[in-house]
Design an enzyme around this catalytic site. Sequence first.
Site, mmCIF file in Angstrom:
data_model
loop_
_atom_site.group_PDB
_atom_site.id
_atom_site.type_symbol
_atom_site.label_atom_id
_atom_site.label_comp_id
_atom_site.label_asym_id
_atom_site.label_seq_id
_atom_site.Cartn_x
_atom_site.Cartn_y
_atom_site.Cartn_z
ATOM 1 N N GLY D 149 42.077 33.896 36.358
ATOM 2 C CA GLY D 149 41.945 32.711 37.194
ATOM 3 C C GLY D 149 41.773 33.094 38.658
ATOM 4 O O GLY D 149 41.934 34.255 39.053
ATOM 5 N N CYS D 150 41.450 32.116 39.475
ATOM 6 C CA CYS D 150 41.167 32.378 40.888
ATOM 7 C C CYS D 150 42.431 32.750 41.649
ATOM 8 O O CYS D 150 42.510 33.819 42.261
ATOM 9 C CB CYS D 150 40.460 31.178 41.513
ATOM 10 S SG CYS D 150 41.263 29.587 41.231
ATOM 11 N N TYR D 151 43.442 31.865 41.624
ATOM 12 C CA TYR D 151 44.707 32.229 42.275
ATOM 13 C C TYR D 151 45.263 33.526 41.696
ATOM 14 O O TYR D 151 45.721 34.396 42.451
ATOM 15 C CB TYR D 151 45.752 31.121 42.099
ATOM 16 C CG TYR D 151 45.538 29.859 42.915
ATOM 17 C CD1 TYR D 151 45.519 29.890 44.300
ATOM 18 C CD2 TYR D 151 45.429 28.619 42.293
ATOM 19 C CE1 TYR D 151 45.375 28.716 45.041
ATOM 20 C CE2 TYR D 151 45.288 27.443 43.029
ATOM 21 C CZ TYR D 151 45.258 27.498 44.402
ATOM 22 O OH TYR D 151 45.128 26.345 45.130
ATOM 23 N N THR D 153 43.835 36.102 40.576
ATOM 24 C CA THR D 153 43.157 37.278 41.120
ATOM 25 C C THR D 153 43.673 37.596 42.521
ATOM 26 O O THR D 153 44.043 38.738 42.830
ATOM 27 C CB THR D 153 41.630 37.035 41.147
ATOM 28 O OG1 THR D 153 41.169 36.850 39.805
ATOM 29 C CG2 THR D 153 40.901 38.200 41.793
#
Lengths: 344, 344, 344, 344
Positions: D149-151, D153
């Site tokens: 996921g973005c967060y 990472t």
Amino acid sequence: MVKVGIIGGTGYTGSELLRLLSRHPRVTIGAITSRAEAGRNVADLFPSLRGRCDLTFTDPEGEGVFAGCDVVMSATPNGIAMTHAPRLLAEGVRVIDIAADFRIRDIAVWEQWYGMKHACPGLVAEAVYGLPERHRAAIRKARLVANPGCYPTAVQLGFLPLVENGLVDLSSLMASAVSGTSGAGRGAHVPMLFAEAAESVKAYAVGGHRHQPEIAQGLAQMAGQPVEFVFVPHLVPMIRGIHATLYARLKDPSVDVQALYETRYRDEPFVDVLPAGGHPETRTVRGTNLCRIAVHRPKGTDKVVVLSAIDNLTKGASGQAVQNLNLMCGFAETEGLDEIALFP
Amino acid sequence: MVKVGIIGGTGYTGSELLRLLSRHPRVTIGAITSRAEAGRNVADLFPSLRGRCDLTFTDPEGEGVFAGCDVVMSATPNGIAMTHAPRLLAEGVRVIDIAADFRIRDIAVWEQWYGMKHACPGLVAEAVYGLPERHRAAIRKARLVANPGCYPTAVQLGFLPLVENGLVDLSSLMASAVSGTSGAGRGAHVPMLFAEAAESVKAYAVGGHRHQPEIAQGLAQMAGQPVEFVFVPHLVPMIRGIHATLYARLKDPSVDVQALYETRYRDEPFVDVLPAGGHPETRTVRGTNLCRIAVHRPKGTDKVVVLSAIDNLTKGASGQAVQNLNLMCGFAETEGLDEIALFP
Amino acid sequence: MVKVGIIGGTGYTGSELLRLLSRHPRVTIGAITSRAEAGRNVADLFPSLRGRCDLTFTDPEGEGVFAGCDVVMSATPNGIAMTHAPRLLAEGVRVIDIAADFRIRDIAVWEQWYGMKHACPGLVAEAVYGLPERHRAAIRKARLVANPGCYPTAVQLGFLPLVENGLVDLSSLMASAVSGTSGAGRGAHVPMLFAEAAESVKAYAVGGHRHQPEIAQGLAQMAGQPVEFVFVPHLVPMIRGIHATLYARLKDPSVDVQALYETRYRDEPFVDVLPAGGHPETRTVRGTNLCRIAVHRPKGTDKVVVLSAIDNLTKGASGQAVQNLNLMCGFAETEGLDEIALFP
Amino acid sequence: MVKVGIIGGTGYTGSELLRLLSRHPRVTIGAITSRAEAGRNVADLFPSLRGRCDLTFTDPEGEGVFAGCDVVMSATPNGIAMTHAPRLLAEGVRVIDIAADFRIRDIAVWEQWYGMKHACPGLVAEAVYGLPERHRAAIRKARLVANPGCYPTAVQLGFLPLVENGLVDLSSLMASAVSGTSGAGRGAHVPMLFAEAAESVKAYAVGGHRHQPEIAQGLAQMAGQPVEFVFVPHLVPMIRGIHATLYARLKDPSVDVQALYETRYRDEPFVDVLPAGGHPETRTVRGTNLCRIAVHRPKGTDKVVVLSAIDNLTKGASGQAVQNLNLMCGFAETEGLDEIALFP
């Protein structure tokens, strides 16, 4: 009617003061000074005031510029109010400094962070820290009020119930806060250009921000002992608003923090504790003197997270200054501060 | 005190009405309806109203929902007000429709542009077009007011002195206007997402926008003859505000257009003609009922350029509706409309 | 590989040049100069280039600073390139000026609008105006290219097919254009602060903008006779992008303007004519060298409306300069210019 | 050339994949599916791809839709990839899921947070978590990659050197992170409208966000034991970008954290450790696959503050997926990922 003078009203705290005082039912503005803009119409510099304010900037060094004023509010950069305050107080004029000259009790600390010699260290002890939710009674009687900084207002109101009541580990206090760009003032600096600040976020001054010692002093005063407080400010692409996210370890995880906040702020006209599970949005306080707060307890931890939102120019500066003015003058605390935020 | 009912207050014109009426000194809100949100607190939907508005949405079909209301203001999508107006008027309630149901005199034109059958075509002729700068006297006595659209307000106020006085080539009228995204309402549409609308500009509906016939009708009425009017609306990344740039060929290039505008609008409380050479900024009218106008004469040409700025939700919708309410009720026209725009 | 020098690369056209040239497969950057930043790493000033550009700014007055360079591109403010060009050309170096020093043929007009004396008026006649869609063959052979301004690129490409073919009333030409704030450069000016430029729109310089004579010259050259051109630029809250809305009266309203544009631009690699009814969005050209165009014929009128969108820093400045560089060097015209715009 | 299929390419991770793969020198796109948009040109939905991508969406249920594809990348909402993966793997096609179906090892935890039954729990154990800085070797050989996921990472790359080396109190881990609105996807939701999300900041899902267990799992795996991790996500007015501010208590305050980070990430092509005292800005990674990190040690405390910035759609989603694709196919890890961020 109370007659108010404004020192240095060409920046954003100045324009915000003018917006609020122009509609304040019990205030007249006696004079507004600016060295650089003396002689110019206020509405030329602030076109939103066209038709609503017919004042002209006057020279702050002029003879009797604040004659007849009951209160002088200083909206200058740091280091200016302290050069005017002694004379004004001697003349019986009460003073509210929206900048930082009288906020830090320890003169050495102030001189280190603000990079100059204090012009009237003797007055600092007398100055009342203008956070009404902590010092209301003293503000009413004050001759000299040190209006809190923007981040310090959001962070201290957020931590206050926990710290006043000794509920948190004082070595675990952390605030990650974001601010709109108006917090940097109206100076022309490249990093504050639209083309630089839009569509980006960054932290800044993580190595040391002037509001860290101001907040640490306030929290220590609430706690009755020193605190270890980590402060991380950020710049985000909006004009107005501060959102502070606070973090601490609870000594006793079973405490009902929601009830604690609701009780502590029940009678505060400008602090709004959201229902449990809430998330305050800065847009709901924009242009108002409100601080909206929500409290969360992350599952499976002994931590508490507090969310605190204000408008940096209103509750974080000029609105709080008007709230202090109201207290000093015996007006209703909300007089002239009844704005409802635009939505959307 | 006048008692006002609001139909369909869950969109942006509804929240703007609530913001204005909550502070209006001579108005109480009798009821606010919403089919979808009936039973819900208004402040839950509009958190900026927490602590300032304790109304609950009620069902518009409920018995006697507007009982005791003197005026009902409709903040619904197009096509709803016309289903309520006949009954309300029959009960002696005056009606202000902020949507478009009663704006277009020619029923066939209306039905073509709005894609539905008109529910009460007989009332359209009676409706007064609520642009006070043109129809003040009629508005005072009106039972039914058709509040102008947002673009139509900015464009008509911009062209009005030229067209009323027969000074321009009526085949040369063009308006290039930009709007903030709140003009599209609170519906959830992909092109209005922040990720789609930020950091971009586009024209839209250049092939035909509903406000074109509304403006053309108004200009023709001012001119006493048909006009050829080209309208190009654009979407820009801001929340509130319309800036209209108007272009026309002067019949006589020697006319003093600056004086013309200053004279025509001298006594208008909500039209501000800037000094020659000015450029109105939408931020200076944000949240206010003002229209700020500047007039330019491009060198070496027989053209005139007029710049006109409003807040689409205030002077372009709910603020103008309150101005019309004030006129209908015999209040001072500026009552409850004294906001000063935030700066910055 | 061609070796390119850059004069004055500390502004936004400079950083855009660096972004494009750092990835250009047939270019090496020989030197980049800056009086103010000499000795500093480029990536310190432009952190987006960290790890991608290890150049250091050098003093423009240094001995042999551009030794070995085939082409020098000037990304300085107006008035600097003309002080370097004669010497560089004498040394056999070809020059592309991204600023305005060589754009206006009439020296008196240039000196009036740019407020200074021209340093090498004799070179102006030789300079080729770097709009490839008009002057491709001449650019290929040019020693000195005057890269067009940002608005002039968007407006001229928009009007070009109509004016080249004599299809419009030359006294009816009008452009209402909006620009992102990067068009104002990286100078620290209060009106370009985020807190001033966000959430607002304004026209500016309606009394006279330097790009008006540049555009008028180009249109007149296309038409073979003088034109009357009204230009209204606006500032909108975005970083990059220009959207120009053009308006003219057709001599013969029956002409097929859609086909005209599609034919004229069929082989142009950087002009994209949208299908009929389209509306170009600036975000779809952001960071690219494209100009996207749509043509509209407002119903019931003899007018044409053209919409033209570019990125002011790419096709409107440094990207077009690289396109010109490619032409001058015999590279594929699209070399190093194959970026796809971020979406969203 | 490797042939890649894309499942569900109509959202923002899909358009980002198309942008990256359209220019990838070693990839051809074999098919892109969408149930809703089957038969439509990709460039109609994503106008930034006009002239650069001539694909048409196909029906995901069509016979042999991914025939000949070596790798299929899934850019759908959560819960879709798991219905396709078993069949694709059985056919010998390797799979990269950009959504969350294979990220959480504990099926019960996944089912609780994602509110559905897992379709192929047996495959979860095989899936490799696609964070190359942790699992490069396994990714190279993986049949099935769970793209982070973005967060997760931004936060995991920020904590990684500290946690891998056992340097912090695992009960003190906190992340306060802000995201642009594209992180919420292209669905039409009112809170993501420009008029709602601009000029405001709020925290959200503080009571529980799906990325909390994903991050906690990753940190625990690095630490070899469970961790107590508090996560506070916020929405800010920008399109792309995540900035994570991490906080932890150091076991030994004398450790040289700057050197630790520089050493750990020395050979990582997409992690850039800023010099001491730095502050990464999200704009410097926009559109790129970079994660820029800075490390701070607040004076007088035993705490460490790490700042980590990525583009949520690139390193936080589709860019990292291409990085994983490169690893799986034996390409240079940076192939097709050499974008330089726009500045400004």
